[in-house]
Design a protein around this motif. Structure first.
Motif, short mmCIF file in Angstrom:
data_model
loop_
_atom_site.label_atom_id
_atom_site.label_comp_id
_atom_site.label_asym_id
_atom_site.label_seq_id
_atom_site.Cartn_x
_atom_site.Cartn_y
_atom_site.Cartn_z
N GLY A 122 -1.93 -5.14 -1.47
CA GLY A 122 -1.96 -4.07 -0.45
C GLY A 122 -3.11 -4.59 0.62
N THR A 149 -6.11 2.86 -3.41
CA THR A 149 -5.26 1.69 -3.44
C THR A 149 -6.20 0.63 -2.67
OG1 THR A 149 -4.16 2.12 -1.25
CG2 THR A 149 -3.12 2.93 -3.15
N ALA A 150 -6.74 1.10 -1.71
CA ALA A 150 -7.68 -0.06 -1.18
C ALA A 150 -8.70 -0.54 -2.10
CB ALA A 150 -8.46 0.43 0.09
N THR A 165 0.95 -1.14 -0.04
CA THR A 165 0.13 -0.09 0.08
C THR A 165 0.76 1.15 -0.19
OG1 THR A 165 -2.00 -1.06 1.39
CG2 THR A 165 -1.58 1.28 1.34
N ILE A 191 -4.45 1.30 7.69
CA ILE A 191 -4.67 2.49 6.73
C ILE A 191 -4.96 3.77 7.27
CG2 ILE A 191 -6.55 3.26 4.94
CD1 ILE A 191 -6.86 0.13 4.18
N THR A 248 0.97 4.08 -3.00
CA THR A 248 0.83 5.59 -2.79
C THR A 248 1.87 6.41 -2.95
OG1 THR A 248 -0.83 4.69 -0.74
CG2 THR A 248 -0.03 7.01 -0.79
#
Length: 222
Positions: free
Chosen positions: A176, A166-167, A21, A201, A25
Motif C-alpha cells: 500500500g 493501513t499506512a 490501500t 491517502i 480499507t
C-alpha cells in the motif's frame, strides 16, 4: 511535466499501491461493519433492563471490546503475527494485514454502535415489545433502522481511521501507500514519492468522508 516535478515517482507502482490501500480499507471496513454491529447489539441487548439482560456476558464482551480498542495498532500488529501466519502462511502483503486491521477496528466501531443504540428513544423499543415483536424484528426493524444515520457516521470515522492504519501496516510490509512512502520515499530520501503517496491517502480519506456524508443525508429523516 510530471517527470520534471516528480522525477522519482513510478506512477505504475504508485497506482498499484493505491489499489492495495483501497483493498485493505474496503475489506477491513466490510468485516468491521459486521463484527462491530454484532458486538454493539450484543452489548446493548445484554445491558440491564434490555431483552437479553445478562450481566456476565455484558461485562465479558465489554471488557474484550475495551481491551482490544485500547491496544496501539502497531503493538496489535506484532501480537497477531502468529495468528496471521497461521491463517495466511505469510505476514507480508495486503491480505496479511487484514486480521490486525479488523481486530483493531471492530471493537472501536462496536462501542460506537452501542452509543448509537443507546440514543434511540426507549418508547419506540417498548412499543415494539408491547406489540409482540420478536427479538430479531426489534433488531432489524427497530434498532438498526432508527440508529442508521449514527451507524453510517460511525463507520465513516472508522474507515478513515483504517486508512491511517493501513499506512502504518505498510511500514512493516503490508504493502500500500504507507509501504511505498516509507521504503521508496523516506528511506531513499525521495520526498516527491512521499508527497504523492500522502496526497493519494488524503484523496482516499476525502472520498470516504464524502460518501459517508452523502449516505447520512439520504437516510437521516430528522
Amino acid at each position: 511535466m510530471s517527470e520534471r516535478l516528480f522525477p522519482n515517482v513510478d506512477w505504475t507502482r504508485m497506482f498499484e499501491a493505491t489499489a492495495e490501500t483501497a483493498y485493505m480499507t474496503i475489506a477491513a471496513t466490510l468485516f468491521t461493519i459486521i463484527i462491530g454491529i454484532a458486538l454493539g447489539v450484543l452489548l446493548f441487548l445484554t445491558a440491564p433492563g434490555q431483552l437479553w439482560e445478562n450481566r456476565k456476558v455484558n461485562v465479558i464482551v465489554g471488557s474484550i471490546v475495551n481491551i482490544f480498542r485500547s491496544i496501539p495498532f502497531l503493538i496489535l500488529l506484532i501480537l497477531l503475527i502468529p495468528l496471521t501466519f497461521f491463517i495466511f502462511e505469510t505476514i507480508i502483503g495486503p491480505t496479511a494485514a487484514l486480521p490486525a486491521l479488523i481486530i483493531g477496528a471492530a471493537p472501536f466501531y462496536g462501542r460506537m454502535v452501542l452509543i448509537a443504540l443507546q440514543e434511540i428513544d426507549k418508547g419506540v423499543i417498548e412499543a415494539a415489545r408491547s406489540m409482540g415483536a420478536t427479538t430479531s424484528t426489534i433488531i432489524f426493524k427497530v434498532l438498526l433502522p432508527e440508529a442508521l444515520p449514527a451507524l453510517i457516521s460511525g463507520i465513516t470515522v472508522t474507515a478513515i481511521a483504517l486508512v491511517g492504519s493501513t499506512a502504518l501496516a505498510g511500514v512493516i510490509g503490508a504493502g500500500g501507500l504507507g509501504n511505498l512512502a516509507y521504503l521508496e520515499g523516506y528511506q531513499r530520501s525521495r520526498s516527491d514519492v512521499t508527497f504523492i503517496a500522502t496526497i493519494l491517502i488524503l484523496i482516499i480519506v476525502f472520498i470516504i468522508q464524502y460518501i459517508g456524508d452523502a449516505f447520512v443525508k439520504k437516510v437521516d429523516k430528522r
